[in-house]
Design a protein around this motif. Structure first.
Motif, short mmCIF file in Angstrom:
data_model
loop_
_atom_site.label_atom_id
_atom_site.label_comp_id
_atom_site.label_asym_id
_atom_site.label_seq_id
_atom_site.Cartn_x
_atom_site.Cartn_y
_atom_site.Cartn_z
N HIS A 162 39.42 18.77 -160.58
CA HIS A 162 39.36 18.19 -159.43
C HIS A 162 40.92 17.47 -159.16
CE1 HIS A 162 39.29 14.43 -161.36
NE2 HIS A 162 38.14 15.06 -162.15
N ASN A 217 26.08 16.69 -156.30
CA ASN A 217 26.54 16.39 -157.96
C ASN A 217 27.01 17.78 -158.40
OD1 ASN A 217 26.59 16.11 -160.63
ND2 ASN A 217 24.61 15.33 -160.74
N GLU A 218 28.21 17.95 -158.39
CA GLU A 218 28.97 19.37 -159.05
C GLU A 218 29.07 19.19 -160.38
OE1 GLU A 218 32.59 20.06 -156.86
OE2 GLU A 218 31.75 21.01 -155.28
N THR A 219 28.60 18.18 -160.99
CA THR A 219 29.08 17.95 -162.36
C THR A 219 27.84 18.56 -163.25
OG1 THR A 219 28.08 15.94 -163.03
CG2 THR A 219 30.17 16.08 -161.72
N ARG A 279 22.04 17.02 -162.67
CA ARG A 279 23.32 18.20 -162.47
C ARG A 279 22.73 19.27 -161.50
NH1 ARG A 279 23.68 21.19 -168.08
NH2 ARG A 279 25.27 22.29 -166.90
N GLN A 337 32.47 14.88 -159.09
CA GLN A 337 33.14 15.85 -159.55
C GLN A 337 33.81 15.36 -161.14
OE1 GLN A 337 36.03 15.39 -156.43
NE2 GLN A 337 35.65 17.68 -155.62
N GLY A 338 33.94 16.28 -161.89
CA GLY A 338 34.56 16.04 -163.30
C GLY A 338 33.77 15.90 -164.35
N GLY A 339 34.09 15.29 -165.42
CA GLY A 339 33.43 15.14 -166.63
C GLY A 339 33.37 16.47 -167.55
N HIS A 387 23.98 11.43 -162.40
CA HIS A 387 24.50 10.26 -161.97
C HIS A 387 23.47 9.61 -161.11
CE1 HIS A 387 28.27 11.84 -163.37
NE2 HIS A 387 27.75 13.10 -162.58
N HIS A 436 31.04 5.87 -166.19
CA HIS A 436 31.37 6.78 -165.23
C HIS A 436 32.08 6.11 -164.13
CE1 HIS A 436 27.97 10.16 -166.26
NE2 HIS A 436 29.02 9.83 -167.13
N TRP A 479 36.29 11.26 -163.96
CA TRP A 479 35.29 11.61 -162.83
C TRP A 479 36.20 11.25 -161.39
CZ3 TRP A 479 30.98 13.55 -164.58
CH2 TRP A 479 30.43 13.20 -165.88
N GLY A 495 32.85 19.97 -166.62
CA GLY A 495 32.85 20.00 -165.17
C GLY A 495 34.01 20.91 -164.67
#
Ligand code: C2O
Ligand code: CU
Length: 434
Positions: free
Chosen positions: A329, A363-365, A397, A321-323, A369, A422, A335, A326
């Protein structure tokens, strides 16, 4: 593909062929002395770069050991700040894993640390700093670690190819700002100059060559187009494929490795495909002709001795999550994994030794990764079928992938994004194997 455009600086400039990965003869026990080095990263004739290295070079010397043998390395830290070495992909004794604060104390400047471990798997591995890694790996503290098969496949050359990118000033100076939060929130610190550095400069037409590609970059995913040779992919992340695979376009997330066995037809080129013309990362020149080329088929390398997973699996999930761009969270940094930023006090999971877990990576971002598990290899799942064994898996992604792992190596093991900015900004967790 490359938000920071790569500078088209010809690697063909006069004398550029002199660039080759150092291959130092090593005394036992091996000493790796980390300290400042001056590197010719840009083509010869262009400016040099102040970096960190090992035994005077970056990348550091290629370490070679036979499968099942012990490697003794005295790490001498002379970089001016704390450091530690991690042996990426080695199913290692936990105490030798090189993670400050988890498996050892950081090695202060001026101090030494003795690493000693057995390399259980033959394949292509690498070592790198695991202390402020987003900075020290970027500065050059890494090198190849090759574990040779007891009976290596027959080839004319065994070539390591380190791939990396750097963010350089026009004169070659490495730009600062390693902890840049904007980089961390996006794809990480992408360089503006990239190179694939082979350990051999020249081969003959008709030679059979093993190529060991290693992505040492802190953030960049490298697509690589190989030309000038035909052959097969034989291993990923130091783990032999069950059957050799056609090459096509290669893709390496940070820390990933690909082994190929190829027959040379002409100049071997490693290109980074771009929308216009390809960006040449490196090449191996061809001189002369092999009078008696190896004619056998390229066959699978001997399988690694990794335990076969057995059902029932323990199911876990890990959501990235995050970024930038994004969603929200609950973590406190850029992140998060499952709503937590940075190393949690308690592990993601505690496993009985030998337990098999299936972890759904989500990967919700808005960024890719490369998720890396220490101390083990895992299968990337194809639906219900355990596929390739890897130690680092790339999730684009929005992508979800299950990995399947037999947790049979006791200790505390990191599980983190190998986009090193990250993980510095929250994307890390750990598991414990009892
Ligand atoms: Cu290659 Cu935790 O790292
Ligand atoms: Cu990441």
């Amino acid at each position: 593909m490359s938000p920071v455009p790569l500078t088209r600086r010809s690697v063909l400039a006069a004398g550029a062929a002199a660039l080759a990965l150092p291959r130092t003869a090593l005394a036992a026990p091996t000493v790796l002395r980390a300290g400042p080095v001056t590197a010719q990263i840009l083509p010869d004739g262009d400016g040099k770069t102040a970096m960190l290295g090992l035994n005077g070079t970056t990348p550091g010397p290629e370490l070679r050991v036979r499968q099942g043998e012990r490697l003794d390395v005295r790490f001498e830290n002379r970089i001016g700040s704390d450091s530690a070495l991690h042996w990426h992909g080695i199913r290692i004794d936990n105490a030798m894993d090189g993670v400050p604060g988890m498996t050892q104390n950081a090695v202060p400047d001026g101090a030494d640390f003795d690493y000693s471990f057995v390399a259980p798997d033959a394949g292509t591995f690498w070592y790198h700093s695991h202390s402020r890694s987003w900075e020290q790996v970027e500065q050059g503290l890494y090198g190849p670690l090759i574990v040779e098969e007891k009976e290596p496949p027959q080839v004319d050359h065994d070539v390591t190819v380190m791939i990396d990118d750097w963010r350089l000033e026009e004169d070659g100076t490495l730009m600062g700002g390693f902890g840049n939060r904007h980089d961390f929130a996006h794809a990480g610190r992408l360089g503006n100059y990239a190179r694939a550095l082979p350990s051999v400069r020249q081969v003959r037409r008709g030679d059979r060559v093993r190529l060991r590609l290693i992505n040492g970059a802190t953030a960049r995913v490298f697509p690589v187009a190989l030309s000038g040779a035909t052959g097969k992919i034989v291993a990923l992340d130091g783990m032999p494929l069950q059957a050799p695979r056609d090459i096509g376009q290669l893709m390496l997330a940070p820390a990933q490795r690909i082994d190929l066995i190829v027959d040379v037809a002409q100049t071997l080129r490693f290109d980074f495909p771009t929308r216009d013309e390809p960006y040449e990362l490196g090449r191996i020149e061809v001189m002369g002709e092999n009078p008696s080329p190896i004619a056998q088929d390229i066959t699978a390398l001997p399988a690694a001795n990794v335990k076969t997973p057995t059902a029932p699996y323990r199911d876990l999930s890990l959501t990235m999550q995050g970024g930038a761009m994004g969603g929200r969270h609950a973590g406190e940094d850029i992140w998060a994994l499952n709503g937590h930023s940075g190393l949690p006090d308690t592990p993601l999971a505690t496993f009985q030794r030998g337990e098999t877990a299936r972890i759904r990576l989500i990967n919700e971002t808005a960024f890719p990764h490369g998720m890396h598990l220490h101390g083990h290899h895992f299968h990337e799942m194809n639906g219900e079928v355990p596929g390739d064994l890897r130690d680092t898996t790339l999730l684009h992604r929005g992508e979800t992938r299950d990995i399947l792992c037999v947790f049979d190596n006791p200790g505390k093991w990191l599980l983190h994004c190998h986009m090193l900015g990250h993980q510095a900004a929250g994307m890390k967790t750990w598991v414990e194997v009892l």
